[in-house]
Structure formats: C-alpha cells, structure tokens
Design a protein around this motif. Structure first.
Motif, short mmCIF file in Angstrom:
data_model
loop_
_atom_site.label_atom_id
_atom_site.label_comp_id
_atom_site.label_asym_id
_atom_site.label_seq_id
_atom_site.Cartn_x
_atom_site.Cartn_y
_atom_site.Cartn_z
N TRP A 115 0.84 -1.21 0.00
CA TRP A 115 0.00 0.00 0.00
C TRP A 115 0.87 1.25 0.00
N TRP A 116 1.88 1.25 0.85
CA TRP A 116 2.73 2.44 0.96
C TRP A 116 3.50 2.69 -0.33
N MET A 117 4.01 1.62 -0.96
CA MET A 117 4.77 1.79 -2.19
C MET A 117 3.92 2.43 -3.29
N THR A 118 2.67 1.99 -3.41
CA THR A 118 1.77 2.56 -4.43
C THR A 118 1.57 4.04 -4.20
N LYS A 119 1.31 4.40 -2.96
CA LYS A 119 1.06 5.80 -2.59
C LYS A 119 2.33 6.64 -2.72
N HIS A 120 3.43 6.14 -2.19
CA HIS A 120 4.66 6.92 -2.14
C HIS A 120 5.28 7.10 -3.52
N SER A 121 5.13 6.12 -4.39
CA SER A 121 5.66 6.23 -5.75
C SER A 121 4.95 7.35 -6.50
N ARG A 122 3.64 7.49 -6.29
CA ARG A 122 2.89 8.57 -6.92
C ARG A 122 3.35 9.92 -6.40
N HIS A 123 3.67 9.98 -5.11
CA HIS A 123 4.17 11.24 -4.54
C HIS A 123 5.52 11.62 -5.16
N HIS A 124 6.44 10.66 -5.27
CA HIS A 124 7.76 10.96 -5.82
C HIS A 124 7.69 11.38 -7.28
N ALA A 125 6.74 10.84 -8.01
CA ALA A 125 6.62 11.17 -9.43
C ALA A 125 6.13 12.60 -9.63
N ASN A 126 5.27 13.09 -8.71
CA ASN A 126 4.68 14.42 -8.87
C ASN A 126 4.52 15.11 -7.52
N PRO A 127 5.61 15.47 -6.86
CA PRO A 127 5.48 16.11 -5.55
C PRO A 127 4.72 17.43 -5.63
N ASN A 128 3.72 17.57 -4.75
CA ASN A 128 2.92 18.80 -4.62
C ASN A 128 2.13 19.15 -5.89
N LYS A 129 1.84 18.17 -6.71
CA LYS A 129 1.03 18.44 -7.89
C LYS A 129 -0.41 18.04 -7.63
N GLU A 130 -1.32 19.00 -7.80
CA GLU A 130 -2.74 18.74 -7.55
C GLU A 130 -3.27 17.62 -8.43
N GLY A 131 -4.00 16.71 -7.82
CA GLY A 131 -4.59 15.62 -8.56
C GLY A 131 -3.66 14.46 -8.83
N ALA A 132 -2.37 14.62 -8.51
CA ALA A 132 -1.40 13.56 -8.78
C ALA A 132 -0.65 13.11 -7.53
#
Length: 353
Positions: A115-132
């Motif tokens: 669960w964490w990997m799915t969530k955290h990978s999305r964060h690293h790909a687009n830090p502070n980007k709305e909707g991503a």
C-alpha cells in the motif's frame, strides 16, 4: 544567438539533470552501503528486543510508559529502514530490497509495504502536484486552495485555523495502520497480499497479547497510546517539513525532472541528531533527485546538488526545523487565499503548458 539558445528548452532541462547524475555517479554516491545498513538493522532490532525483555521484567508498573516512548522511537527507526529498502537503497537486488521492506514494515511495525509503495511512488513522481500527489489530497487537513474552496460551514471555519491543529499529527501513526489494514482487506490487486496480511495480523496479535498478559487493561491502553502518539509525532516530524508550504503545482503544468523535485522540496538544517530523528529525510531534495541513494550518502551529495542548482539558477530551499513549521502553520491557516495567478507566478509563467 548562442549555441545554448539554439538547443530546445526541454533538451537543455533533461541534460541539466543528466549532468548532475553523472557527477553523482562519478563520486560513487550511488554505491551500496552494506556495512552501514546491516549494522543499523541489527542494532535497531537488538534494541527492540531489549525493550521487550525489560518490559517483561518490569511487569505491572507505570514506569512501562518510559519503555512505550522508547518503543515509539525504535519503531520509527524501523519504518525509516523500511522506507530506505523500499527505495532500493540497501541492496542491489530488487527482491532483497522488497522483502526486507515488507518484513520490516509488516512484521515489525505493522504497516503494508504494498500500500505504501503505491502511494509513495505517486508522490515521488509528482510532488505537490494537484490531482497527482496523494500526500496533498483530501484529508482532515486542506493542503491546497482547491480543496479549501470546497469546504463549507464549520469545516470551512476550521480550515482557517487548521495550522493550530497540527499537533493532531500524533495520530498519523494510527492513521497509517488503519489505511494499511483497509487496503489489505479491500482484496485489490496487491503483490504478496497474503504475506502482508499474515505479517500484520501476527504483529498486532502478538503485540496486544503481550500487553494484556503483563499489564492490566488501563495501563495497557496507556502504553499503547504513548507508543502510538510518539510514533505519529516522529513520523510527521520527518515527513511534514519536506513539502508543506512549498509551491503547489497546477494539474496542467509540466515541469522538467530537476526543477520538479527541487522547487517543491525543502531541506532541514541540522547535524547527526536531526538526520537520526528524520531518517535522513532532512536531505529531502537530494532524496527526491536520487531516491535510491543510500541514506548516509545524501549529506555528501548535498554540495554537488547545491552547486548544480546555483549554476542553473534553480532555487534550493534549506531552513531550520522551527522556521519550516512556522511556514507550514501560516500556510495551512491561509491556504484558501493561496490562489495561483498564472500571470504573476514565475513558476507557472515559465512552465505552464
């Protein structure tokens, strides 16, 4: 027209990160640090075992709350090690990294690696980007003007003071446990889901059984509360200063990788104690640029990254822990007014599609 000006902007931006990456690799900063990590894992697990031995000897006593605090610290350190392993910082083998993270997170801490990997990978790909970036999505706090604008009534009034409720971050650890269990029970596609369910069920079952065998219900609840509150505060203290209060990226904006990671991230000044308390995430800019870089090498990479950012006129943010929280509290209390005007914001003007 100079030769640099004839090169397309997108190519220049890609090459700036490539240049930095080559410098980092030449300096050997992406090599594995087996001695550091093996000693860190062995010592942390030994301290964890020692706490439970002392717990058994101490028995029915309010002094157990001291051990609860110590347990909160140790579990935080194990979480950081799981984070490093998930980012493939420890081993060259992907399989070893994944299973180390899965065991540390699930069997020792009680969190879902998948669960964490799915969530955290999305964060690293687009830090502070709305909707991503899921880290700034809808939650108890409104992290973006768009979310704040949708709130009405009491929720809207509380949003204007939400910065003062930031100590509620002590519940972050509990929220992570709940989210992990919810994801595992949803029967969604998750690699090694049943292993994670087994790890987490055994961990929670064993933890609560030991507490209730040694302590009466009231003291057991107090022990659990102290441990979980400190665990939450330490984790939030490591994660919150890194991006909150930094620029929010509109959904339609495209930014090159170097600027996407540097401009939205904040480093925290401090020595070895700060690095220990934050699990190396005080070097957030370096971590986002090179997520698989071993933790002890982040400090060494900082000089290269700062020099490179200065050379290419990319703002590099580093501040104290106290100053970061002042910015965070002010931002959270005024987030509904933090609208982005594409004709006034230099970041938007330069990179909007």
């Amino acid at each position: 027209m100079t030769r640099t000006e004839t090169v397309p902007r997108r190519v220049r931006y890609v090459s700036t990160y490539t240049e930095l990456s080559q410098q980092v690799q030449a300096a050997g900063l992406l090599r594995r640090r087996y001695g550091y990590y093996w000693s860190k894992i062995v010592i942390t697990i030994a301290v964890l075992s020692g706490i439970w031995v002392l717990f058994a000897f101490l028995g029915d006593s309010w002094f157990q709350l001291i051990l609860a605090g110590g347990l909160g610290v140790v579990l935080t350190q194990l979480t950081f090690l799981g984070h490093d392993s998930a980012h493939r910082q420890i081993f060259t083998s992907h399989r070893w990294n994944d299973w180390t993270s899965r065991v540390l997170a699930g069997a020792f801490v009680g969190l879902s690696h998948g669960w964490w990997m799915t969530k955290h990978s999305r964060h690293h790909a687009n830090p502070n980007k709305e909707g991503a970036d899921p880290d700034i999505g809808p939650s108890a706090f409104a992290f973006t003007p768009a979310i704040a604008a949708k709130r009405r009534g009491l929720a809207a009034r509380l949003t204007r003071k939400q910065g003062y409720f930031f100590p509620l971050a002590m519940f972050m650890g509990l929220a992570l446990h709940v989210a992990s269990v919810q994801r595992l029970l949803h029967r969604e596609q998750l690699k090694h889901r049943w292993w994670e369910i087994t790890f987490i069920a055994a961990r929670f079952g064993g933890y609560l059984t030991v507490l209730l065998l040694v302590l009466p219900p009231g003291k057991a609840a107090a022990f659990f509360g102290v441990q979980m509150a400190l665990f939450g505060l330490l984790l939030s203290g490591a994660f919150a200063p890194n991006h909150l209060g930094m620029p929010i990226v509109p959904p339609d904006m495209k930014i090159d990788f170097l600027r996407r990671q540097v401009l939205m991230s904040r480093n925290i000044r401090g020595g070895r104690l700060t690095t220990f308390a934050m699990g190396g995430l005080n070097y957030q800019i370096e971590h986002h640029l090179f997520p698989n870089m071993p933790r002890p090498n982040l400090r060494k990479a900082q000089a290269l990254v700062r020099e490179h950012c200065a050379k290419h006129d990319v703002r590099y943010t580093q501040t104290s822990f106290v100053s970061a929280y002042r910015v965070i509290v002010r931002y959270l209390n005024t987030v509904e007014h933090a609208t982005i005007d594409p004709f006034r914001c230099p970041l938007t003007a330069q990179y909007r599609t």
